[in-house]
Design a protein around this motif. Structure first.
Motif, PDB file in Angstrom:
ATOM      1  N   PRO A 180       0.858  -1.195   0.000  1.00 44.50           N
ATOM      2  CA  PRO A 180       0.000   0.000   0.000  1.00 44.50           C
ATOM      3  C   PRO A 180       0.890   1.240   0.000  1.00 44.50           C
ATOM      4  O   PRO A 180       1.823   1.341   0.801  1.00 44.50           O
ATOM      5  CB  PRO A 180      -0.780  -0.125   1.321  1.00 44.50           C
ATOM      6  CG  PRO A 180      -0.602  -1.535   1.769  1.00 44.50           C
ATOM      7  CD  PRO A 180       0.696  -2.008   1.220  1.00 44.50           C
ATOM      8  N   SER A 182       0.617   4.230   0.988  1.00 47.88           N
ATOM      9  CA  SER A 182       0.704   5.075   2.177  1.00 47.88           C
ATOM     10  C   SER A 182       1.708   4.537   3.190  1.00 47.88           C
ATOM     11  O   SER A 182       2.086   5.247   4.130  1.00 47.88           O
ATOM     12  CB  SER A 182      -0.671   5.224   2.829  1.00 47.88           C
ATOM     13  OG  SER A 182      -1.112   4.003   3.391  1.00 47.88           O
ATOM     14  N   ARG A 194      -2.892  -5.074  -6.294  1.00 46.99           N
ATOM     15  CA  ARG A 194      -3.561  -5.336  -5.022  1.00 46.99           C
ATOM     16  C   ARG A 194      -3.114  -6.670  -4.431  1.00 46.99           C
ATOM     17  O   ARG A 194      -3.010  -7.678  -5.139  1.00 46.99           O
ATOM     18  CB  ARG A 194      -5.083  -5.355  -5.220  1.00 46.99           C
ATOM     19  CG  ARG A 194      -5.842  -5.675  -3.939  1.00 46.99           C
ATOM     20  CD  ARG A 194      -7.338  -5.759  -4.162  1.00 46.99           C
ATOM     21  NE  ARG A 194      -8.003  -6.260  -2.944  1.00 46.99           N
ATOM     22  CZ  ARG A 194      -9.292  -6.527  -2.857  1.00 46.99           C
ATOM     23  NH1 ARG A 194     -10.082  -6.325  -3.902  1.00 46.99           N
ATOM     24  NH2 ARG A 194      -9.811  -6.971  -1.726  1.00 46.99           N
ATOM     25  N   ARG A 323       2.393   4.374  10.051  1.00 42.30           N
ATOM     26  CA  ARG A 323       1.088   4.657   9.441  1.00 42.30           C
ATOM     27  C   ARG A 323      -0.001   4.768  10.496  1.00 42.30           C
ATOM     28  O   ARG A 323      -1.105   5.260  10.225  1.00 42.30           O
ATOM     29  CB  ARG A 323       0.754   3.547   8.430  1.00 42.30           C
ATOM     30  CG  ARG A 323      -0.569   3.708   7.689  1.00 42.30           C
ATOM     31  CD  ARG A 323      -0.586   4.962   6.836  1.00 42.30           C
ATOM     32  NE  ARG A 323      -1.832   5.112   6.111  1.00 42.30           N
ATOM     33  CZ  ARG A 323      -2.972   5.576   6.614  1.00 42.30           C
ATOM     34  NH1 ARG A 323      -3.034   5.912   7.905  1.00 42.30           N
ATOM     35  NH2 ARG A 323      -4.052   5.700   5.860  1.00 42.30           N
ATOM     36  N   GLU A 354      -8.444   2.564   6.978  1.00 37.49           N
ATOM     37  CA  GLU A 354      -8.039   3.401   5.839  1.00 37.49           C
ATOM     38  C   GLU A 354      -7.110   2.637   4.905  1.00 37.49           C
ATOM     39  O   GLU A 354      -7.237   2.727   3.671  1.00 37.49           O
ATOM     40  CB  GLU A 354      -7.346   4.659   6.362  1.00 37.49           C
ATOM     41  CG  GLU A 354      -8.269   5.643   7.065  1.00 37.49           C
ATOM     42  CD  GLU A 354      -7.514   6.716   7.814  1.00 37.49           C
ATOM     43  OE1 GLU A 354      -8.174   7.551   8.468  1.00 37.49           O
ATOM     44  OE2 GLU A 354      -6.266   6.727   7.757  1.00 37.49           O
ATOM     45  N   VAL A 355      -6.162   1.889   5.477  1.00 35.14           N
ATOM     46  CA  VAL A 355      -5.254   1.117   4.636  1.00 35.14           C
ATOM     47  C   VAL A 355      -6.013  -0.002   3.914  1.00 35.14           C
ATOM     48  O   VAL A 355      -5.742  -0.306   2.743  1.00 35.14           O
ATOM     49  CB  VAL A 355      -4.093   0.538   5.462  1.00 35.14           C
ATOM     50  CG1 VAL A 355      -3.175  -0.302   4.580  1.00 35.14           C
ATOM     51  CG2 VAL A 355      -3.285   1.653   6.119  1.00 35.14           C
ATOM     52  N   GLU A 358      -7.592   1.530   0.973  1.00 36.94           N
ATOM     53  CA  GLU A 358      -6.551   1.835  -0.019  1.00 36.94           C
ATOM     54  C   GLU A 358      -6.151   0.589  -0.794  1.00 36.94           C
ATOM     55  O   GLU A 358      -6.046   0.612  -2.030  1.00 36.94           O
ATOM     56  CB  GLU A 358      -5.334   2.416   0.694  1.00 36.94           C
ATOM     57  CG  GLU A 358      -4.150   2.678  -0.223  1.00 36.94           C
ATOM     58  CD  GLU A 358      -2.888   3.035   0.553  1.00 36.94           C
ATOM     59  OE1 GLU A 358      -1.821   3.138  -0.089  1.00 36.94           O
ATOM     60  OE2 GLU A 358      -2.945   3.204   1.789  1.00 36.94           O
ATOM     61  N   SER A 361      -8.490  -0.534  -3.477  1.00 36.54           N
ATOM     62  CA  SER A 361      -8.570   0.328  -4.659  1.00 36.54           C
ATOM     63  C   SER A 361      -7.380   0.118  -5.595  1.00 36.54           C
ATOM     64  O   SER A 361      -7.336   0.709  -6.674  1.00 36.54           O
ATOM     65  CB  SER A 361      -8.628   1.797  -4.233  1.00 36.54           C
ATOM     66  OG  SER A 361      -7.388   2.225  -3.693  1.00 36.54           O
ATOM     67  N   MET A 362      -6.431  -0.729  -5.203  1.00 33.32           N
ATOM     68  CA  MET A 362      -5.250  -0.971  -6.033  1.00 33.32           C
ATOM     69  C   MET A 362      -5.609  -1.859  -7.229  1.00 33.32           C
ATOM     70  O   MET A 362      -6.598  -2.585  -7.195  1.00 33.32           O
ATOM     71  CB  MET A 362      -4.140  -1.606  -5.183  1.00 33.32           C
ATOM     72  CG  MET A 362      -3.578  -0.675  -4.117  1.00 33.32           C
ATOM     73  SD  MET A 362      -2.435  -1.494  -2.961  1.00 33.32           S
ATOM     74  CE  MET A 362      -1.037  -1.833  -4.060  1.00 33.32           C
TER      75      MET A 362
END
Length: 378
Positions: A180, A182, A194, A323, A354-355, A358, A361-362
């Motif tokens: 990820p 972030s 992903r 993170r 949140e991760v 994320e 969405s990869m």
């Protein structure tokens, strides 16, 4: 096209490649996995597998090599295992004495003639096999560690092996990055993809759906750490468990748990169970910092406590802690306050969620198939 997945003999390296292998098969391509040891379990994903170390595994091979070369065993005992580069230099020297293993990777590539080799991160055998048959090599990441930057040094660390086979690094090289963004300063190390946890199939155990009236905390040390280091990392967890209002599920796999001693009433010792399924019913996870376990927890949106002991496990732990999705703790200094935070700290849980969003969405593995086809010249 034909794709050879040259995976290091270990579940943690081969299981992350399964979603891509499925995507390739669904697009009509042939896939063969070269690996060994416990990683042969990847056959249960419906994939053809070639055994690169029949009758043994990576841990036994290392022990046999130590027995034949006591100087290596002594060096391992003094190596700073938190120093990634020191570890990799050592593994290069170790593998230079495991030529039968490397020969099998090369042999299957020469016999099967793939159009493309997908290999584990930092895998000298995978790079050598691709170079021997003159096809592109694609590194498949398995965690947040930035391994691609070390490819040139893999050639240096394993110089004896590359010279033995008369090859250099493959001319065409790419990388697949499942981290990820972030957690890695927002920059992908290759093609982003992903991470989809694959932990094998199972018949769901009845206890998995039990409601004990307490939150559940999953606990694991992965598949490799116990074989080398035993279960000592769990001492503090088990000491604290009776004082925590939670159910602790020890998912330790096929290891000798006899030395754990009597367990508290709120500690459940179970046979192997797919981590992604266990995490669905868990409020948190305590583990050794392995890449697959770390990413499985992030994919599940579950906060975690990481207790790293060597190499890239420290990188995973630092990334998750920075993170805000978990805590990095020395296993011998684990405190009840950390476990309480795992259960009740809303900020940890929010960051983990949140991760999770994320990661979902990869780009899916299927989106990389056209890129691999183009790389292979299809």
């Amino acid at each position: 096209m034909r794709v050879l997945i040259a995976a290091t003999p270990g579940i943690g390296h081969v299981f992350p490649t399964v979603p891509l292998a499925w995507a390739l098969r669904l697009a009509g391509h042939e896939v063969l996995v070269a690996t060994g040891g416990d990683a042969l379990a990847v056959k249960d994903a419906g994939l053809a597998v070639y055994d690169v170390c029949p009758g043994t595994d990576a841990v036994k091979l290392a022990m046999e090599t130590f027995g034949a070369h006591p100087e290596l065993a002594a060096e391992w005992g003094t190596t700073d295992r938190s120093d990634f580069e020191a570890n990799q230099r050592f593994y290069g020297r170790l593998m230079s004495h495991q030529t039968d293993l490397v020969d099998r990777y090369v042999r299957v590539a020469e016999d099967w003639r793939p159009d493309l080799v997908v290999h584990s991160a930092l895998s000298a055998p995978g790079l050598i096999a691709a170079a021997r048959v003159g096809v592109p090599a694609v590194e498949h990441g398995y965690g947040v560690f930035r391994s691609r930057q070390y490819t040139e040094r893999v050639r240096h660390w394993n110089a004896e092996l590359f010279d033995r086979y008369g090859v250099d690094l493959p001319e065409r090289r790419e990388a697949i990055d499942v981290a990820p963004l972030s957690l890695v300063d927002g920059v992908a190390s290759g093609w982003s993809m992903r991470y989809l946890p694959y932990n094998g199939g199972c018949v769901l155990p009845d206890w998995l759906g039990d409601d004990t009236g307490r939150p559940r905390i999953a606990v694991t040390l992965g598949t490799t750490a116990p074989a080398f280091d035993g279960l000592g990392q769990l001492d503090r967890v088990l000491e604290l468990a009776p004082d925590v209002d939670a159910e602790f599920v020890l998912a330790l796999g096929d290891v000798d748990t006899g030395k754990l001693g009597p367990l508290a009433d709120n500690v459940r010792l179970v046979d192997w169970v797919p981590m992604n399924l266990l995490l669905r019913s868990s409020a948190g996870l305590i583990h050794h910092g392995g890449s697959g376990t770390t990413l499985a927890a992030l994919d599940a949106g579950v906060p975690q406590i990481l207790m790293p002991d060597e190499g890239d496990r420290h990188v995973n732990a630092a990334a998750v802690a920075d993170r805000g999705a978990g805590l990095s703790v020395d296993s011998s200094r684990l405190a009840k306050e950390s476990i309480d935070a795992l259960l009740h700290d809303g900020a940890l849980r929010a960051a983990a969620g949140e991760v999770q969003a994320e990661m979902r969405s990869m780009p899916a593995p299927s989106t990389l198939v056209p890129r691999l086809e183009e790389l292979a010249g299809e």
